[in-house]
Design a protein around this motif. Sequence first.
Motif, PDB file in Angstrom:
ATOM      1  N   TYR A 179       0.846  -1.194   0.000  1.00  0.00           N
ATOM      2  CA  TYR A 179       0.000   0.000   0.000  1.00  0.00           C
ATOM      3  C   TYR A 179       0.887   1.251   0.000  1.00  0.00           C
ATOM      4  O   TYR A 179       0.671   2.188  -0.777  1.00  0.00           O
ATOM      5  CB  TYR A 179      -0.893  -0.032   1.241  1.00  0.00           C
ATOM      6  CG  TYR A 179      -2.173   0.754   1.177  1.00  0.00           C
ATOM      7  CD1 TYR A 179      -2.337   1.878   0.386  1.00  0.00           C
ATOM      8  CD2 TYR A 179      -3.257   0.370   1.967  1.00  0.00           C
ATOM      9  CE1 TYR A 179      -3.528   2.588   0.362  1.00  0.00           C
ATOM     10  CE2 TYR A 179      -4.447   1.074   1.957  1.00  0.00           C
ATOM     11  CZ  TYR A 179      -4.566   2.196   1.152  1.00  0.00           C
ATOM     12  OH  TYR A 179      -5.747   2.900   1.138  1.00  0.00           O
TER      13      TYR A 179
ATOM     14  N   GLY B 154       2.386   2.003  -3.344  1.00  0.00           N
ATOM     15  CA  GLY B 154       1.413   2.652  -4.217  1.00  0.00           C
ATOM     16  C   GLY B 154       1.275   4.124  -3.887  1.00  0.00           C
ATOM     17  O   GLY B 154       1.228   4.972  -4.787  1.00  0.00           O
TER      18      GLY B 154
ATOM     19  N   ALA C  21      -1.753   6.213  -7.105  1.00  0.00           N
ATOM     20  CA  ALA C  21      -2.595   5.127  -6.627  1.00  0.00           C
ATOM     21  C   ALA C  21      -3.769   5.587  -5.770  1.00  0.00           C
ATOM     22  O   ALA C  21      -4.829   4.977  -5.816  1.00  0.00           O
ATOM     23  CB  ALA C  21      -1.759   4.119  -5.837  1.00  0.00           C
ATOM     24  N   THR C  22      -3.582   6.644  -5.000  1.00  0.00           N
ATOM     25  CA  THR C  22      -4.598   7.030  -4.025  1.00  0.00           C
ATOM     26  C   THR C  22      -4.365   8.460  -3.554  1.00  0.00           C
ATOM     27  O   THR C  22      -3.257   8.985  -3.671  1.00  0.00           O
ATOM     28  CB  THR C  22      -4.576   6.072  -2.813  1.00  0.00           C
ATOM     29  OG1 THR C  22      -5.595   6.444  -1.878  1.00  0.00           O
ATOM     30  CG2 THR C  22      -3.227   6.069  -2.116  1.00  0.00           C
TER      31      THR C  22
ATOM     32  N   GLY D 152       0.784  -8.927  -3.796  1.00  0.00           N
ATOM     33  CA  GLY D 152      -0.318  -8.092  -4.239  1.00  0.00           C
ATOM     34  C   GLY D 152      -1.536  -8.337  -3.363  1.00  0.00           C
ATOM     35  O   GLY D 152      -1.592  -9.342  -2.642  1.00  0.00           O
TER      36      GLY D 152
ATOM     37  N   SER E 116     -10.143  -1.941  -4.436  1.00  0.00           N
ATOM     38  CA  SER E 116      -8.768  -1.486  -4.626  1.00  0.00           C
ATOM     39  C   SER E 116      -7.928  -2.705  -4.962  1.00  0.00           C
ATOM     40  O   SER E 116      -8.186  -3.804  -4.462  1.00  0.00           O
ATOM     41  CB  SER E 116      -8.211  -0.864  -3.339  1.00  0.00           C
ATOM     42  OG  SER E 116      -8.943   0.274  -2.967  1.00  0.00           O
TER      43      SER E 116
ATOM     44  N   TYR F  48      -3.654  -3.593  -5.511  1.00  0.00           N
ATOM     45  CA  TYR F  48      -2.276  -3.115  -5.455  1.00  0.00           C
ATOM     46  C   TYR F  48      -1.335  -4.287  -5.696  1.00  0.00           C
ATOM     47  O   TYR F  48      -1.565  -5.377  -5.176  1.00  0.00           O
ATOM     48  CB  TYR F  48      -1.960  -2.525  -4.075  1.00  0.00           C
ATOM     49  CG  TYR F  48      -2.561  -1.164  -3.825  1.00  0.00           C
ATOM     50  CD1 TYR F  48      -1.755  -0.029  -3.800  1.00  0.00           C
ATOM     51  CD2 TYR F  48      -3.923  -0.997  -3.600  1.00  0.00           C
ATOM     52  CE1 TYR F  48      -2.286   1.228  -3.561  1.00  0.00           C
ATOM     53  CE2 TYR F  48      -4.470   0.249  -3.363  1.00  0.00           C
ATOM     54  CZ  TYR F  48      -3.643   1.356  -3.339  1.00  0.00           C
ATOM     55  OH  TYR F  48      -4.183   2.603  -3.108  1.00  0.00           O
TER      56      TYR F  48
ATOM     57  N   ARG G 288       5.207  -6.075 -10.493  1.00  0.00           N
ATOM     58  CA  ARG G 288       4.402  -5.450 -11.556  1.00  0.00           C
ATOM     59  C   ARG G 288       4.862  -5.920 -12.927  1.00  0.00           C
ATOM     60  O   ARG G 288       6.044  -6.131 -13.157  1.00  0.00           O
ATOM     61  CB  ARG G 288       4.488  -3.924 -11.461  1.00  0.00           C
ATOM     62  CG  ARG G 288       3.774  -3.402 -10.252  1.00  0.00           C
ATOM     63  CD  ARG G 288       3.786  -1.900 -10.144  1.00  0.00           C
ATOM     64  NE  ARG G 288       3.414  -1.538  -8.782  1.00  0.00           N
ATOM     65  CZ  ARG G 288       3.913  -0.519  -8.126  1.00  0.00           C
ATOM     66  NH1 ARG G 288       4.785   0.289  -8.691  1.00  0.00           N
ATOM     67  NH2 ARG G 288       3.524  -0.280  -6.898  1.00  0.00           N
TER      68      ARG G 288
ATOM     69  N   ASN H 258      -2.404   6.468 -14.243  1.00  0.00           N
ATOM     70  CA  ASN H 258      -2.121   5.081 -13.898  1.00  0.00           C
ATOM     71  C   ASN H 258      -2.574   4.173 -15.046  1.00  0.00           C
ATOM     72  O   ASN H 258      -3.546   3.436 -14.957  1.00  0.00           O
ATOM     73  CB  ASN H 258      -2.809   4.710 -12.583  1.00  0.00           C
ATOM     74  CG  ASN H 258      -2.315   3.414 -12.005  1.00  0.00           C
ATOM     75  OD1 ASN H 258      -1.750   2.587 -12.706  1.00  0.00           O
ATOM     76  ND2 ASN H 258      -2.537   3.226 -10.719  1.00  0.00           N
TER      77      ASN H 258
ATOM     78  N   SER I  91      -3.097   0.311 -14.449  1.00  0.00           N
ATOM     79  CA  SER I  91      -4.350  -0.052 -13.793  1.00  0.00           C
ATOM     80  C   SER I  91      -5.527   0.078 -14.753  1.00  0.00           C
ATOM     81  O   SER I  91      -6.417  -0.784 -14.770  1.00  0.00           O
ATOM     82  CB  SER I  91      -4.574   0.819 -12.560  1.00  0.00           C
ATOM     83  OG  SER I  91      -5.732   0.410 -11.868  1.00  0.00           O
TER      84      SER I  91
END
Length: 172
Positions: free
Chosen positions: A21, A24, A30-31, A63, A83, A85, A91, A123, A126
Amino acid sequence: MTEVTIRAMKAGDWPAVERIYAEGIASGNATFQDKPPSWEEFDGGKIRGLRLVAVDTQDNVVGWAAASSVSSRPVYQGVIEHSIYVSKNARGAGVGHLLLAEFITTSEAAGVWMIQSAVFPENRGSLALHAAHGFREVGIRERIGRMSFGPWAGQWRDNVFLERRSTVTGTN
């Protein structure tokens, strides 16, 4: 990447989930959160049956995916926001695809008919992952929030609003 399996998240996975987290968050894409929540906050805000981790052959978490309800109103039962991650070291190796596929299967088995998500337009990974799993872009929420940390502090950001309607429940 070594072989990866998907399993239910356990409380003992939290240190690895928190680390992923934080990775990210550090990416800036990411957030809006400036730090991971505590385990207690995460545990209280996420649906227990819809928390998964991807683990390698050594049971290292690479993940995670989790969901929260979008509303407590009965009319929205079966609609969640999720969500997902993936560790920066994992990745591009297919972990996100495996995790999202299992998350969709698990959520549909739990009666979920719509999964939604908000993704920063920058992103691209994603966005591509979600598109590959049947999510569609509903719209852009322009200047929906302002970053509070890092080199992005003070910048307004857009979100691409995505949804995936279940093909299992016949509600699409």
